[in-house]
Design an enzyme around this catalytic site. Structure first.
Site, PDB file in Angstrom:
ATOM      1  N   GLY A  11      -8.072  -2.440 -12.122  1.00  0.00           N
ATOM      2  CA  GLY A  11      -6.794  -2.708 -11.426  1.00  0.00           C
ATOM      3  C   GLY A  11      -6.898  -3.929 -10.540  1.00  0.00           C
ATOM      4  N   SER A  13      -5.810  -6.876 -10.824  1.00  0.00           N
ATOM      5  CA  SER A  13      -4.654  -7.773 -10.744  1.00  0.00           C
ATOM      6  C   SER A  13      -3.508  -7.185  -9.938  1.00  0.00           C
ATOM      7  CB  SER A  13      -4.152  -8.068 -12.169  1.00  0.00           C
ATOM      8  OG  SER A  13      -4.000  -6.849 -12.883  1.00  0.00           O
ATOM      9  N   LEU A  15      -1.709  -5.002  -6.464  1.00  0.00           N
ATOM     10  CA  LEU A  15      -1.564  -5.227  -5.018  1.00  0.00           C
ATOM     11  C   LEU A  15      -2.900  -5.095  -4.276  1.00  0.00           C
ATOM     12  CD1 LEU A  15       0.046  -5.213  -2.273  1.00  0.00           C
ATOM     13  CD2 LEU A  15       0.436  -2.774  -2.674  1.00  0.00           C
ATOM     14  N   GLY A  17      -6.045  -4.721  -5.632  1.00  0.00           N
ATOM     15  CA  GLY A  17      -7.110  -5.517  -6.256  1.00  0.00           C
ATOM     16  C   GLY A  17      -7.059  -6.971  -5.819  1.00  0.00           C
ATOM     17  N   TYR A 144       1.694  12.483 -10.735  1.00  0.00           N
ATOM     18  CA  TYR A 144       0.748  11.536 -10.114  1.00  0.00           C
ATOM     19  C   TYR A 144      -0.220  12.291  -9.205  1.00  0.00           C
ATOM     20  CZ  TYR A 144      -0.347   7.558  -6.908  1.00  0.00           C
ATOM     21  OH  TYR A 144      -0.943   6.589  -6.131  1.00  0.00           O
ATOM     22  N   LYS A 148      -4.363  12.544  -9.477  1.00  0.00           N
ATOM     23  CA  LYS A 148      -5.199  11.944  -8.422  1.00  0.00           C
ATOM     24  C   LYS A 148      -6.103  13.000  -7.768  1.00  0.00           C
ATOM     25  CE  LYS A 148      -3.954   7.541  -7.966  1.00  0.00           C
ATOM     26  NZ  LYS A 148      -4.901   6.425  -8.034  1.00  0.00           N
ATOM     27  N   PRO A 171      -5.615   5.851   0.831  1.00  0.00           N
ATOM     28  CA  PRO A 171      -4.721   5.019   1.640  1.00  0.00           C
ATOM     29  C   PRO A 171      -3.360   5.679   1.838  1.00  0.00           C
ATOM     30  CG  PRO A 171      -5.329   3.919  -0.431  1.00  0.00           C
ATOM     31  CD  PRO A 171      -5.730   5.352  -0.542  1.00  0.00           C
ATOM     32  N   VAL A 174       0.940   1.291   0.957  1.00  0.00           N
ATOM     33  CA  VAL A 174       0.357  -0.044   1.034  1.00  0.00           C
ATOM     34  C   VAL A 174       1.439  -1.085   0.731  1.00  0.00           C
ATOM     35  CG1 VAL A 174      -1.551  -1.496   0.221  1.00  0.00           C
ATOM     36  CG2 VAL A 174      -1.684   0.992  -0.057  1.00  0.00           C
ATOM     37  N   LYS A 195      15.610  -6.892  -2.154  1.00  0.00           N
ATOM     38  CA  LYS A 195      17.053  -6.649  -2.012  1.00  0.00           C
ATOM     39  C   LYS A 195      17.634  -7.461  -0.850  1.00  0.00           C
ATOM     40  CE  LYS A 195      16.813  -2.114  -4.098  1.00  0.00           C
ATOM     41  NZ  LYS A 195      16.625  -0.686  -3.893  1.00  0.00           N
TER      42      LYS A 195
HETATM   43  P1  NAP Z   1      -0.411  -2.085  -8.884  1.00  0.00           P
HETATM   44  O1  NAP Z   1      -0.115  -3.289  -8.064  1.00  0.00           O
HETATM   45  O2  NAP Z   1       0.687  -1.514  -9.708  1.00  0.00           O
HETATM   46  O3  NAP Z   1      -1.648  -2.425  -9.812  1.00  0.00           O
HETATM   47  C1  NAP Z   1      -2.066  -1.518 -10.787  1.00  0.00           C
HETATM   48  C2  NAP Z   1      -3.272  -2.086 -11.463  1.00  0.00           C
HETATM   49  O4  NAP Z   1      -3.721  -1.162 -12.461  1.00  0.00           O
HETATM   50  C3  NAP Z   1      -3.010  -3.419 -12.185  1.00  0.00           C
HETATM   51  O5  NAP Z   1      -4.148  -4.237 -12.049  1.00  0.00           O
HETATM   52  C4  NAP Z   1      -2.828  -2.977 -13.627  1.00  0.00           C
HETATM   53  O6  NAP Z   1      -3.156  -3.992 -14.546  1.00  0.00           O
HETATM   54  C5  NAP Z   1      -3.836  -1.845 -13.708  1.00  0.00           C
HETATM   55  N1  NAP Z   1      -3.550  -0.895 -14.773  1.00  0.00           N
HETATM   56  C6  NAP Z   1      -2.477  -0.059 -14.861  1.00  0.00           C
HETATM   57  N2  NAP Z   1      -2.549   0.656 -16.009  1.00  0.00           N
HETATM   58  C7  NAP Z   1      -3.693   0.264 -16.637  1.00  0.00           C
HETATM   59  C8  NAP Z   1      -4.304   0.628 -17.853  1.00  0.00           C
HETATM   60  N3  NAP Z   1      -3.771   1.565 -18.653  1.00  0.00           N
HETATM   61  N4  NAP Z   1      -5.457   0.014 -18.204  1.00  0.00           N
HETATM   62  C9  NAP Z   1      -6.009  -0.926 -17.394  1.00  0.00           C
HETATM   63  N5  NAP Z   1      -5.487  -1.306 -16.223  1.00  0.00           N
HETATM   64  C10 NAP Z   1      -4.326  -0.724 -15.854  1.00  0.00           C
HETATM   65  O7  NAP Z   1      -0.958  -0.906  -7.992  1.00  0.00           O
HETATM   66  P2  NAP Z   1      -1.609  -0.922  -6.535  1.00  0.00           P
HETATM   67  O8  NAP Z   1      -0.508  -0.655  -5.583  1.00  0.00           O
HETATM   68  O9  NAP Z   1      -2.492  -2.090  -6.367  1.00  0.00           O
HETATM   69  O10 NAP Z   1      -2.468   0.414  -6.608  1.00  0.00           O
HETATM   70  C11 NAP Z   1      -3.889   0.396  -6.647  1.00  0.00           C
HETATM   71  C12 NAP Z   1      -4.389   1.792  -6.336  1.00  0.00           C
HETATM   72  O11 NAP Z   1      -3.925   2.169  -5.042  1.00  0.00           O
HETATM   73  C13 NAP Z   1      -3.862   2.845  -7.305  1.00  0.00           C
HETATM   74  O12 NAP Z   1      -4.911   3.729  -7.636  1.00  0.00           O
HETATM   75  C14 NAP Z   1      -2.774   3.548  -6.514  1.00  0.00           C
HETATM   76  O13 NAP Z   1      -2.620   4.885  -6.944  1.00  0.00           O
HETATM   77  C15 NAP Z   1      -3.325   3.455  -5.104  1.00  0.00           C
HETATM   78  N6  NAP Z   1      -2.342   3.564  -4.013  1.00  0.00           N
HETATM   79  C16 NAP Z   1      -1.307   2.651  -3.926  1.00  0.00           C
HETATM   80  C17 NAP Z   1      -0.411   2.775  -2.872  1.00  0.00           C
HETATM   81  C18 NAP Z   1       0.753   1.808  -2.714  1.00  0.00           C
HETATM   82  O14 NAP Z   1       1.563   2.013  -1.776  1.00  0.00           O
HETATM   83  N7  NAP Z   1       0.874   0.769  -3.537  1.00  0.00           N
HETATM   84  C19 NAP Z   1      -0.563   3.792  -1.922  1.00  0.00           C
HETATM   85  C20 NAP Z   1      -1.641   4.661  -2.035  1.00  0.00           C
HETATM   86  C21 NAP Z   1      -2.519   4.532  -3.088  1.00  0.00           C
HETATM   87  P3  NAP Z   1      -2.062  -5.118 -15.002  1.00  0.00           P
HETATM   88  O15 NAP Z   1      -1.769  -5.943 -13.773  1.00  0.00           O
HETATM   89  O16 NAP Z   1      -2.752  -5.915 -16.032  1.00  0.00           O
HETATM   90  O17 NAP Z   1      -0.876  -4.357 -15.487  1.00  0.00           O
HETATM   91  P1  GDP Z   2       6.833   7.341  -1.040  1.00  0.00           P
HETATM   92  O1  GDP Z   2       6.260   7.124   0.320  1.00  0.00           O
HETATM   93  O2  GDP Z   2       5.823   7.784  -2.020  1.00  0.00           O
HETATM   94  O3  GDP Z   2       8.034   8.225  -0.980  1.00  0.00           O
HETATM   95  O4  GDP Z   2       7.253   5.934  -1.613  1.00  0.00           O
HETATM   96  P2  GDP Z   2       8.294   4.793  -1.407  1.00  0.00           P
HETATM   97  O5  GDP Z   2       7.591   3.559  -1.026  1.00  0.00           O
HETATM   98  O6  GDP Z   2       9.055   4.762  -2.690  1.00  0.00           O
HETATM   99  O7  GDP Z   2       9.263   5.145  -0.169  1.00  0.00           O
HETATM  100  C1  GDP Z   2      10.302   6.033  -0.357  1.00  0.00           C
HETATM  101  C2  GDP Z   2      11.185   6.136   0.873  1.00  0.00           C
HETATM  102  O8  GDP Z   2      11.864   4.905   1.136  1.00  0.00           O
HETATM  103  C3  GDP Z   2      12.274   7.188   0.616  1.00  0.00           C
HETATM  104  O9  GDP Z   2      12.666   7.775   1.846  1.00  0.00           O
HETATM  105  C4  GDP Z   2      13.401   6.317   0.043  1.00  0.00           C
HETATM  106  O10 GDP Z   2      14.671   6.951   0.186  1.00  0.00           O
HETATM  107  C5  GDP Z   2      13.288   5.086   0.926  1.00  0.00           C
HETATM  108  N1  GDP Z   2      13.823   3.856   0.311  1.00  0.00           N
HETATM  109  C6  GDP Z   2      14.859   3.110   0.805  1.00  0.00           C
HETATM  110  N2  GDP Z   2      15.120   2.074   0.002  1.00  0.00           N
HETATM  111  C7  GDP Z   2      14.202   2.120  -1.013  1.00  0.00           C
HETATM  112  C8  GDP Z   2      13.956   1.280  -2.139  1.00  0.00           C
HETATM  113  O11 GDP Z   2      14.612   0.270  -2.380  1.00  0.00           O
HETATM  114  N3  GDP Z   2      12.912   1.643  -2.947  1.00  0.00           N
HETATM  115  C9  GDP Z   2      12.146   2.757  -2.699  1.00  0.00           C
HETATM  116  N4  GDP Z   2      11.107   3.030  -3.519  1.00  0.00           N
HETATM  117  N5  GDP Z   2      12.374   3.579  -1.657  1.00  0.00           N
HETATM  118  C10 GDP Z   2      13.387   3.264  -0.815  1.00  0.00           C
END
Ligand code: NAP
Ligand code: GDP
Length: 325
Positions: A11, A13, A15, A17, A144, A148, A171, A174, A195
């Site tokens: 991962g 590429s 957010l 990574g 999900y 996890k 985390p 993020v 938006k």
């Molecule tokens: P992201 O930006 O969507 O990136 C996902 C990464 O996984 C990309 O590098 C993608 O590759 C790769 N990937 C997805 N499916 C794949 C597959 N089948 N084979 C190989 N690679 C694959 O996600 P992120 O937000 O950085 O999340 C990273 C980790 O943090 C995840 O485990 C997520 O569950 C965890 N996390 C995220 C948040 C959040 O708010 N974003 C919060 C808590 C935990 P490509 O770019 O090539 O598609």
């Molecule tokens: P969560 O923390 O896993 O629920 O993930 P989100 O980042 O999707 O945050 C969701 C919260 O933000 C909920 O209360 C949504 O109603 C609110 N929200 C408001 N506008 C947006 C939007 O444009 N996208 C998302 N994903 N959530 C939104």
């Protein structure tokens, strides 16, 4: 030059990574690249980790000694509600392939990524690391969440049966550069940045989904990246560790919208679409365990991190993940 440590980031590429790559390359202090380390950042183009054969081919090619496992099917509330089976199956397959191939390749340490949204829906607060399996997750993202949670179960089983050092970090929400800024399927901060940007540019209404009342703890991706690097190098437990800002830094979705309006310098008003789901009301997590290890860690202030994310988004609008490609 030979390296003692070959660190494979699945991962790479995404957010998180990209933030790790940025810190490895740019941090001049304790989190930057060390001489004995070679870092490899994977994308899905290197192979689909849902396939055992593709995963094995990647490990045969790079021969990692350490793995940071981030790859996952990821999305905000609304994407999680739409694709529960995909979130369950894709993530189960990816996680099992990465962990088992790491075991077969005698990888010395794996740090996998969980999330605070996998904790039980009905719980006491603050949430801590011991509570992961205490009850069903929120219905909006159970696919999900169960996939996890099983990483933690697998880590314990690999340790108890084979002594493998596989651990996980948890985390909170993020955000940052290289996020998924899609209008429909993204998380709240990147979604609302996009938006609000369009509302300012086109004079269209800025609408925030839900009531604005839910509470979240947000961590800036570059802060999280430093913590992941620390976990890889120094954290020695199999049990997970929450990587979060403090409980007092929890903000409402309305606070988020206000910070974005401010950073974009949007002069119009905005409204809440209360026909849209709020998701979990809160999932307040404790960072007490983290602060025992790293009492002086400096988190970037929320408003500063939102400003940096907005600047990155505007500068990279043509290439950012906005759903237009
Ligand atoms: P992201 O930006 O969507 O990136 C996902 C990464 O996984 C990309 O590098 C993608 O590759 C790769 N990937 C997805 N499916 C794949 C597959 N089948 N084979 C190989 N690679 C694959 O996600 P992120 O937000 O950085 O999340 C990273 C980790 O943090 C995840 O485990 C997520 O569950 C965890 N996390 C995220 C948040 C959040 O708010 N974003 C919060 C808590 C935990 P490509 O770019 O090539 O598609
Ligand atoms: P969560 O923390 O896993 O629920 O993930 P989100 O980042 O999707 O945050 C969701 C919260 O933000 C909920 O209360 C949504 O109603 C609110 N929200 C408001 N506008 C947006 C939007 O444009 N996208 C998302 N994903 N959530 C939104």
């Amino acid at each position: 030059m030979s390296h003692d440590k070959v660190i494979l980031v699945t991962g790479g590429s995404g957010l998180v990574g990209k933030a790790i790559e940025w810190v490895v390359e740019n941090d001049k202090g304790r989190f930057g690249k060390m001489e004995d380390e070679k870092w490899i950042f994977l994308t899905s183009k290197d192979g689909d980790l849902r396939s055992a054969e593709a995963t094995r081919a990647i490990f045969d090619k790079y021969k990692p000694t350490h793995v940071i496992h981030l790859a996952a099917l990821v999305g905000g509330l609304f994407k999680n509600m739409k694709y529960k089976l995909d979130f369950l199956r894709d993530n189960l397959l990816i996680n099992d392939n990465v962990l088992h191939t790491s075991h077969e390749h005698k990888v010395k340490k794996v740090v996998s990524c969980l999330s605070t949204c996998i904790f039980p829906d009905k719980t006491t607060y603050p949430i801590d690391e011991t509570m992961i399996h205490n009850g069903p997750p929120h219905d909006s993202n159970f696919g999900y969440a169960y996939a996890k949670r099983l990483i933690d179960t697998q880590n314990k089983a690999y340790y108890e049966q084979f002594g493998d050092k596989f651990t996980s970090a948890i985390p909170t929400n993020v955000f940052g550069p290289h996020d998924n800024y899609d209008l429909q399927d993204s998380h709240v901060i990147p979604g609302l940045i996009h938006k609000c940007y369009l509302a300012k540019k086109n004079g269209t209404p800025f609408v925030v989904a839900g009531s604005g009342k839910p509470l979240r703890q947000f961590i800036y991706s570059r802060d999280l990246a430093k913590l992941f690097i620390w976990v890889l190098r120094e954290y020695d437990e199999v049990d997970p560790i929450i990587l979060s800002v403090g409980e007092k830094d929890e903000v409402s979705i309305k606070d988020v919208a206000d910070a974005i309006v401010n950073a974009i310098d949007f002069k119009g008003g905005y409204s809440f679409d209360t026909t849209k789901a709020d998701g979990q009301y809160k999932k307040t997590a404790s960072n007490e365990k983290l602060l025992k290890y790293l009492p002086d860690f400096q988190f970037t202030p929320f408003e500063t991190a939102v400003k940096e994310s907005v600047e990155w988004f505007i500068q990279n609008y043509d290439n950012a993940r906005t759903g237009k490609h």
